[in-house]
Design a protein around this motif. Structure first.
Motif, PDB file in Angstrom:
ATOM      1  N   PRO A  45      18.675 -44.802  -5.989  1.00  0.00           N
ATOM      2  CA  PRO A  45      19.302 -45.081  -4.693  1.00  0.00           C
ATOM      3  C   PRO A  45      20.692 -44.455  -4.600  1.00  0.00           C
ATOM      4  CG  PRO A  45      18.457 -47.099  -5.716  1.00  0.00           C
ATOM      5  CD  PRO A  45      18.422 -46.025  -6.757  1.00  0.00           C
ATOM      6  N   GLU A  46      21.128 -44.159  -3.387  1.00  0.00           N
ATOM      7  CA  GLU A  46      22.439 -43.549  -3.163  1.00  0.00           C
ATOM      8  C   GLU A  46      23.556 -44.382  -3.788  1.00  0.00           C
ATOM      9  OE1 GLU A  46      23.426 -40.687  -1.925  1.00  0.00           O
ATOM     10  OE2 GLU A  46      21.361 -40.017  -1.616  1.00  0.00           O
ATOM     11  N   GLY A  47      23.438 -45.708  -3.681  1.00  0.00           N
ATOM     12  CA  GLY A  47      24.471 -46.580  -4.228  1.00  0.00           C
ATOM     13  C   GLY A  47      24.635 -46.424  -5.727  1.00  0.00           C
ATOM     14  N   VAL A  48      23.516 -46.297  -6.416  1.00  0.00           N
ATOM     15  CA  VAL A  48      23.551 -46.122  -7.872  1.00  0.00           C
ATOM     16  C   VAL A  48      24.135 -44.757  -8.222  1.00  0.00           C
ATOM     17  CG1 VAL A  48      22.139 -45.923  -9.955  1.00  0.00           C
ATOM     18  CG2 VAL A  48      21.616 -47.679  -8.252  1.00  0.00           C
ATOM     19  N   LEU A  49      23.720 -43.719  -7.493  1.00  0.00           N
ATOM     20  CA  LEU A  49      24.247 -42.371  -7.740  1.00  0.00           C
ATOM     21  C   LEU A  49      25.753 -42.337  -7.511  1.00  0.00           C
ATOM     22  CD1 LEU A  49      21.453 -40.270  -5.986  1.00  0.00           C
ATOM     23  CD2 LEU A  49      21.902 -40.374  -8.437  1.00  0.00           C
ATOM     24  N   GLY A  50      26.224 -43.049  -6.497  1.00  0.00           N
ATOM     25  CA  GLY A  50      27.653 -43.103  -6.228  1.00  0.00           C
ATOM     26  C   GLY A  50      28.423 -43.739  -7.368  1.00  0.00           C
ATOM     27  N   LYS A  51      27.893 -44.810  -7.927  1.00  0.00           N
ATOM     28  CA  LYS A  51      28.542 -45.481  -9.053  1.00  0.00           C
ATOM     29  C   LYS A  51      28.543 -44.597 -10.306  1.00  0.00           C
ATOM     30  CE  LYS A  51      27.564 -50.174  -7.491  1.00  0.00           C
ATOM     31  NZ  LYS A  51      26.800 -51.432  -7.730  1.00  0.00           N
ATOM     32  N   MET A  52      27.558 -43.705 -10.377  1.00  0.00           N
ATOM     33  CA  MET A  52      27.476 -42.790 -11.523  1.00  0.00           C
ATOM     34  C   MET A  52      28.335 -41.549 -11.324  1.00  0.00           C
ATOM     35  SD  MET A  52      23.377 -43.084 -12.287  1.00  0.00           S
ATOM     36  CE  MET A  52      23.395 -42.107 -13.794  1.00  0.00           C
ATOM     37  N   GLY A  53      28.946 -41.425 -10.158  1.00  0.00           N
ATOM     38  CA  GLY A  53      29.815 -40.271  -9.892  1.00  0.00           C
ATOM     39  C   GLY A  53      29.060 -38.996  -9.601  1.00  0.00           C
ATOM     40  N   ALA A  54      27.800 -39.113  -9.194  1.00  0.00           N
ATOM     41  CA  ALA A  54      27.000 -37.919  -8.899  1.00  0.00           C
ATOM     42  C   ALA A  54      27.413 -37.337  -7.550  1.00  0.00           C
ATOM     43  CB  ALA A  54      25.525 -38.269  -8.882  1.00  0.00           C
ATOM     44  N   PRO A  55      27.615 -36.029  -7.476  1.00  0.00           N
ATOM     45  CA  PRO A  55      27.967 -35.399  -6.201  1.00  0.00           C
ATOM     46  C   PRO A  55      26.763 -35.359  -5.263  1.00  0.00           C
ATOM     47  CG  PRO A  55      27.600 -33.724  -7.861  1.00  0.00           C
ATOM     48  CD  PRO A  55      27.530 -35.045  -8.568  1.00  0.00           C
ATOM     49  N   PRO A  56      26.980 -35.085  -3.975  1.00  0.00           N
ATOM     50  CA  PRO A  56      25.860 -34.973  -3.034  1.00  0.00           C
ATOM     51  C   PRO A  56      24.913 -33.850  -3.453  1.00  0.00           C
ATOM     52  CG  PRO A  56      27.953 -35.116  -1.862  1.00  0.00           C
ATOM     53  CD  PRO A  56      28.286 -34.911  -3.313  1.00  0.00           C
ATOM     54  N   LYS A  57      23.644 -34.007  -3.112  1.00  0.00           N
ATOM     55  CA  LYS A  57      22.660 -32.973  -3.417  1.00  0.00           C
ATOM     56  C   LYS A  57      22.904 -31.736  -2.554  1.00  0.00           C
ATOM     57  CE  LYS A  57      20.308 -35.554  -6.272  1.00  0.00           C
ATOM     58  NZ  LYS A  57      20.400 -35.327  -7.726  1.00  0.00           N
ATOM     59  N   SER A  58      22.481 -30.592  -3.065  1.00  0.00           N
ATOM     60  CA  SER A  58      22.595 -29.347  -2.315  1.00  0.00           C
ATOM     61  C   SER A  58      21.513 -29.310  -1.240  1.00  0.00           C
ATOM     62  CB  SER A  58      22.438 -28.142  -3.242  1.00  0.00           C
ATOM     63  OG  SER A  58      21.087 -28.031  -3.667  1.00  0.00           O
ATOM     64  N   ASP A  59      21.521 -28.242  -0.444  1.00  0.00           N
ATOM     65  CA  ASP A  59      20.522 -28.112   0.617  1.00  0.00           C
ATOM     66  C   ASP A  59      19.258 -27.384   0.154  1.00  0.00           C
ATOM     67  OD1 ASP A  59      21.571 -25.617   0.328  1.00  0.00           O
ATOM     68  OD2 ASP A  59      22.199 -25.355   2.412  1.00  0.00           O
TER      69      ASP A  59
END
Length: 203
Positions: A45-59
């Motif tokens: 989920p986006e929330g988990v990725l945010g907590k992990m410091g992952a940048p937005p996905k590319s296009d």
């Protein structure tokens, strides 16, 4: 008709994505080859990725499993998790049961590239354990061996990769692929495209 190569990857922090871009350039440098980049779906989920410091996905577009059968050859890229491919990529492979049942990928060349967090973090076990997925699909694994020449024997600077395929070290996430690692990725793309061209010409 052009030889169609797909570069299919998962990248959480961008390290594998950078290798994929160089692999694409290398493959595209071979005459008569058409290359396309694909990402596999994210499972967190986006929330988990945010907590992990992952940048937005590319296009880069998201691939569906059935699209794999359109390619003449496929290069798979992923980061390691405990010495094996990340769960996101494994989930994608697990969704290819229909292709396995029909053996739609059998006889297609396949290669592997990857990133690890440290020098002992799976630069060889990650691709080695991934080969089992290719074997069940009947794909023809194409390693780079030592075709990269002197770059395979670099001892002065840290360098990812192995005879199994191009690789990089992510460290704590702040390290970017080195110039030598990017050159190895370009080489893998070019080498793989050359081999795939030969397979297609002889079929």
């Amino acid at each position: 008709m052009a030889t169609k190569i797909y570069v299919v990857y998962y990248s959480m922090y961008g390290h594998v994505a950078k290798l994929a871009e160089e692999i694409q350039k290398g493959a595209a440098s071979v005459e008569g080859v058409e290359v396309k980049l694909w990402q596999v779906p994210e499972t967190l989920p986006e929330g988990v990725l945010g907590k992990m410091g992952a940048p937005p996905k590319s296009d880069v577009p998201i691939i569906e499993p059935n699209a794999l059968q359109e390619a003449d050859g496929i290069l798979f890229g992923f980061p390691t998790r405990f010495g094996m491919m990340a769960a996101q990529f494994k989930a994608f492979i697990d969704a290819t049961g229909g292709l396995w049942r029909s053996q739609a990928l059998a006889g297609k060349p396949a290669g592997i590239f990857y990133s690890t967090g440290s020098q002992g973090g799976g630069q060889e076990t990650t691709p080695l354990t991934a080969i089992t997925q290719l074997a069940h699909h009947g794909m023809i694994y194409v390693p780079i061996g030592y075709t990269f020449g002197g770059g395979m024997f670099e001892m002065e600077n840290i360098k990812g990769g192995s005879p199994y395929g191009a690789g990089t070290y992510a460290g704590d996430g702040s390290r970017n692929p080195s110039q030598l690692e990017l050159e190895q990725a370009f080489h893998q793309g070019k080498y793989f495209a050359t081999i795939t061209n030969r397979f297609k010409a002889s079929s």
